[in-house]
Design an enzyme around this catalytic site. Structure first.
Site, PDB file in Angstrom:
ATOM      1  N   ALA A  90      41.519 101.760 -40.851  1.00 18.93           N
ATOM      2  CA  ALA A  90      41.152 100.508 -40.204  1.00 18.93           C
ATOM      3  C   ALA A  90      40.189 100.839 -39.066  1.00 18.93           C
ATOM      4  CB  ALA A  90      42.404  99.829 -39.672  1.00 18.93           C
ATOM      5  N   GLY A 133      44.382 103.293 -43.145  1.00 22.64           N
ATOM      6  CA  GLY A 133      44.194 102.119 -44.001  1.00 22.64           C
ATOM      7  C   GLY A 133      43.399 102.451 -45.256  1.00 22.64           C
ATOM      8  N   GLU A 136      45.852 103.715 -47.611  1.00 28.27           N
ATOM      9  CA  GLU A 136      46.678 102.571 -48.015  1.00 28.27           C
ATOM     10  C   GLU A 136      45.938 101.665 -48.997  1.00 28.27           C
ATOM     11  OE1 GLU A 136      47.375 101.686 -43.828  1.00 28.27           O
ATOM     12  OE2 GLU A 136      49.519 101.648 -44.259  1.00 28.27           O
ATOM     13  N   GLU A 156      47.791 107.856 -38.492  1.00 26.00           N
ATOM     14  CA  GLU A 156      48.014 106.852 -37.445  1.00 26.00           C
ATOM     15  C   GLU A 156      48.840 107.386 -36.285  1.00 26.00           C
ATOM     16  OE1 GLU A 156      48.352 106.336 -40.711  1.00 26.00           O
ATOM     17  OE2 GLU A 156      47.599 104.369 -41.280  1.00 26.00           O
TER      18      GLU A 156
HETATM   19  N1  DAK Z   1      37.275 103.358 -37.165  1.00 25.81           N
HETATM   20  C1  DAK Z   1      36.068 103.234 -36.567  1.00 25.81           C
HETATM   21  N2  DAK Z   1      35.105 104.168 -36.620  1.00 25.81           N
HETATM   22  C2  DAK Z   1      35.364 105.311 -37.284  1.00 25.81           C
HETATM   23  C3  DAK Z   1      36.608 105.524 -37.943  1.00 25.81           C
HETATM   24  C4  DAK Z   1      37.592 104.477 -37.868  1.00 25.81           C
HETATM   25  N3  DAK Z   1      38.778 104.558 -38.487  1.00 25.81           N
HETATM   26  N4  DAK Z   1      36.568 106.745 -38.505  1.00 25.81           N
HETATM   27  C5  DAK Z   1      35.365 107.270 -38.236  1.00 25.81           C
HETATM   28  N5  DAK Z   1      34.634 106.407 -37.505  1.00 25.81           N
HETATM   29  C6  DAK Z   1      33.266 106.596 -37.020  1.00 25.81           C
HETATM   30  C7  DAK Z   1      33.223 107.588 -35.872  1.00 25.81           C
HETATM   31  O1  DAK Z   1      33.538 106.962 -34.652  1.00 25.81           O
HETATM   32  C8  DAK Z   1      31.769 108.037 -35.932  1.00 25.81           C
HETATM   33  O2  DAK Z   1      30.980 107.016 -35.334  1.00 25.81           O
HETATM   34  P1  DAK Z   1      29.712 107.440 -34.383  1.00 25.81           P
HETATM   35  O3  DAK Z   1      30.277 108.319 -33.336  1.00 25.81           O
HETATM   36  O4  DAK Z   1      28.775 108.169 -35.313  1.00 25.81           O
HETATM   37  O5  DAK Z   1      29.176 106.128 -33.883  1.00 25.81           O
HETATM   38  C9  DAK Z   1      31.465 108.015 -37.417  1.00 25.81           C
HETATM   39  O6  DAK Z   1      32.464 107.185 -38.024  1.00 25.81           O
HETATM   40  C10 DAK Z   1      31.556 109.386 -38.050  1.00 25.81           C
HETATM   41  O7  DAK Z   1      32.811 109.937 -37.691  1.00 25.81           O
HETATM   42  P2  DAK Z   1      32.949 111.402 -37.024  1.00 25.81           P
HETATM   43  O8  DAK Z   1      31.755 111.739 -36.214  1.00 25.81           O
HETATM   44  O9  DAK Z   1      34.270 111.433 -36.363  1.00 25.81           O
HETATM   45  O10 DAK Z   1      32.931 112.312 -38.320  1.00 25.81           O
HETATM   46  P3  DAK Z   1      33.699 113.675 -38.565  1.00 25.81           P
HETATM   47  O11 DAK Z   1      33.215 114.188 -39.881  1.00 25.81           O
HETATM   48  O12 DAK Z   1      33.592 114.581 -37.385  1.00 25.81           O
HETATM   49  O13 DAK Z   1      35.241 113.278 -38.688  1.00 25.81           O
HETATM   50  C11 DAK Z   1      37.109 111.961 -39.517  1.00 25.81           C
HETATM   51  C12 DAK Z   1      35.659 112.480 -39.760  1.00 25.81           C
HETATM   52  C13 DAK Z   1      37.442 110.995 -40.645  1.00 25.81           C
HETATM   53  C14 DAK Z   1      38.081 113.161 -39.578  1.00 25.81           C
HETATM   54  C15 DAK Z   1      37.187 111.296 -38.127  1.00 25.81           C
HETATM   55  O14 DAK Z   1      36.152 110.336 -38.041  1.00 25.81           O
HETATM   56  C16 DAK Z   1      38.488 110.592 -37.894  1.00 25.81           C
HETATM   57  O15 DAK Z   1      39.482 111.214 -37.560  1.00 25.81           O
HETATM   58  N6  DAK Z   1      38.473 109.249 -38.016  1.00 25.81           N
HETATM   59  C17 DAK Z   1      39.641 108.443 -37.725  1.00 25.81           C
HETATM   60  C18 DAK Z   1      40.674 108.552 -38.839  1.00 25.81           C
HETATM   61  C19 DAK Z   1      41.902 107.714 -38.506  1.00 25.81           C
HETATM   62  O16 DAK Z   1      42.581 107.974 -37.497  1.00 25.81           O
HETATM   63  N7  DAK Z   1      42.183 106.772 -39.349  1.00 25.81           N
HETATM   64  C20 DAK Z   1      43.347 105.864 -39.170  1.00 25.81           C
HETATM   65  C21 DAK Z   1      42.875 104.661 -38.407  1.00 25.81           C
HETATM   66  S1  DAK Z   1      44.253 103.632 -37.952  1.00 25.81           S
HETATM   67  C22 DAK Z   1      47.670  96.958 -39.305  1.00 25.81           C
HETATM   68  C23 DAK Z   1      47.469  97.465 -40.538  1.00 25.81           C
HETATM   69  C24 DAK Z   1      46.853  98.677 -40.702  1.00 25.81           C
HETATM   70  C25 DAK Z   1      46.398  99.414 -39.664  1.00 25.81           C
HETATM   71  C26 DAK Z   1      46.574  98.906 -38.429  1.00 25.81           C
HETATM   72  C27 DAK Z   1      47.204  97.694 -38.241  1.00 25.81           C
HETATM   73  N8  DAK Z   1      48.356  95.683 -39.171  1.00 25.81           N
HETATM   74  C28 DAK Z   1      48.688  94.924 -40.353  1.00 25.81           C
HETATM   75  C29 DAK Z   1      48.602  95.124 -37.919  1.00 25.81           C
HETATM   76  C30 DAK Z   1      45.717 100.655 -39.922  1.00 25.81           C
HETATM   77  C31 DAK Z   1      45.423 101.549 -39.011  1.00 25.81           C
HETATM   78  C32 DAK Z   1      44.545 102.675 -39.284  1.00 25.81           C
HETATM   79  O17 DAK Z   1      44.019 102.893 -40.351  1.00 25.81           O
END
Ligand code: DAK
Length: 282
Positions: A90, A133, A136, A156
């Site tokens: 997400a 997400g 998921e 998460e």
């Molecule tokens: N959201 C927004 N931007 C993201 C992102 C994300 N999830 N993942 C990556 N990006 C963006 C980065 O900020 C970066 O943007 P710029 O800095 O270039 O502007 C760009 O994508 C490239 O990412 P990186 O520079 O970080 O690239 P790397 O190769 O170094 O790393 C990575 C790739 C995938 C390992 C890293 O980006 C990362 O850890 N990303 C986050 C992964 C994560 O934590 N995902 C889970 C998100 S939480 C709900 C239901 C569901 C949810 C919530 C609530 N309800 C029903 C209430 C779900 C929650 C989630 O999914």
């Protein structure tokens, strides 16, 4: 908030994310939508944020899925991402300042639950990251075909939250308690081959073959009798939604219902007469 999306609202000929040249029949802000014969293809298209699932992408993807589901010429759907990411979760930027009340009053991420209402099969073609997400969403699809560089994870916990689009439930049903706990509690990513070994993924293929493999699988499904395909999907899903006894009863009912289809007559008649069946989706 910065806009990382490229707008593609017109019909254009593009080189898609896996290098194939194709006619895009309809494109929106966050996804590319096209038909390849009887298969609907939805390509998540926010490459600058690794296809982070924001509100608009959810809305557009669900809308495209519903259109395909009601299109008699479409028998299966493939959801793909870009080579680098299926979806990295997400959109954290969009979520960062949200409060409990915000989600309580407008739980836009829960709209993903509607994927469950789609009757035609959906295949996730996963390349690169499928995290949070994104993992998921892949689990919401009927099965997953992954490229050899794919990585799956529920990170998460590292953000101080937990899975919220069914990850804790579908992952546990898919791979069992121990592995689901490992992924959800440590937040570690697992590579494609391990994902295959634990049953999260149906097939692992070389990256350059991913889209073609997924489309071919979808074409195979779309070539069968559509009512029977929908019944088969529904029967398998019962295994995850009901106790065994209720699931077996439902399977038996659907099995009998298949004999009310023209497809059953055609399929069996074709076998007996040693010819290829011609299904008319009736
Ligand atoms: N959201 C927004 N931007 C993201 C992102 C994300 N999830 N993942 C990556 N990006 C963006 C980065 O900020 C970066 O943007 P710029 O800095 O270039 O502007 C760009 O994508 C490239 O990412 P990186 O520079 O970080 O690239 P790397 O190769 O170094 O790393 C990575 C790739 C995938 C390992 C890293 O980006 C990362 O850890 N990303 C986050 C992964 C994560 O934590 N995902 C889970 C998100 S939480 C709900 C239901 C569901 C949810 C919530 C609530 N309800 C029903 C209430 C779900 C929650 C989630 O999914």
């Amino acid at each position: 908030m910065k806009n990382k999306d490229e707008s593609n609202k017109t019909t254009v000929v593009k080189v898609d994310s896996f290098g194939d040249k194709e006619e895009k029949t309809n494109s929106t802000e966050t996804i590319l939508v096209e038909k390849r014969e009887k298969v609907g293809l939805i390509t998540l298209n926010r490459p600058k944020s690794l296809n982070a699932l924001n509100r608009q992408l959810a809305k557009e993807t669900l809308s495209a899925l519903k259109k395909f589901d009601s299109d008699p010429d479409v028998g299966a759907v493939v959801i793909a991402g870009s080579p680098r990411a299926f979806a990295a979760g997400a959109d954290i930027e969009e979520m960062a300042e949200k409060t409990f009340i915000d989600f309580y009053m407008d739980d836009f991420l829960s709209s993903w639950d509607e994927v469950r209402t789609i009757k035609i099969p959906i295949i996730a073609a996963v390349s690169g990251f499928a995290l949070g997400g994104g993992c998921e969403l892949a689990l919401l699809c009927d099965f997953i075909i992954a490229s050899d560089d794919a990585q799956f994870g529920q990170p998460e916990i590292k953000l101080g939250i937990l899975p919220g689009i069914g990850g804790s439930q579908r992952l546990a049903k898919s791979v069992g308690k121990s592995m689901a706990m490992d992924m959800v509690l440590t937040g570690r990513n697992i590579p494609a081959q391990e994902a295959k070994e634990i049953g999260l993924v149906a097939r692992v293929v070389p990256k350059e073959e991913l889209l073609q493999t997924a489309i071919e699988a979808a074409q195979t499904i779309a070539g069968f009798n559509s009512p029977s395909v929908r019944m088969a999907k529904s029967a398998v899903n019962m295994a995850f939604e009901t106790p065994l006894d209720a699931g077996l009863k439902q399977e038996r009912l659907l099995f009998k219902a298949a004999f009310a289809t023209e497809g059953q007559k055609e399929g069996m008649n074709a076998f007996v007469n040693k010819r290829a069946p011609v299904f008319r989706n009736k």
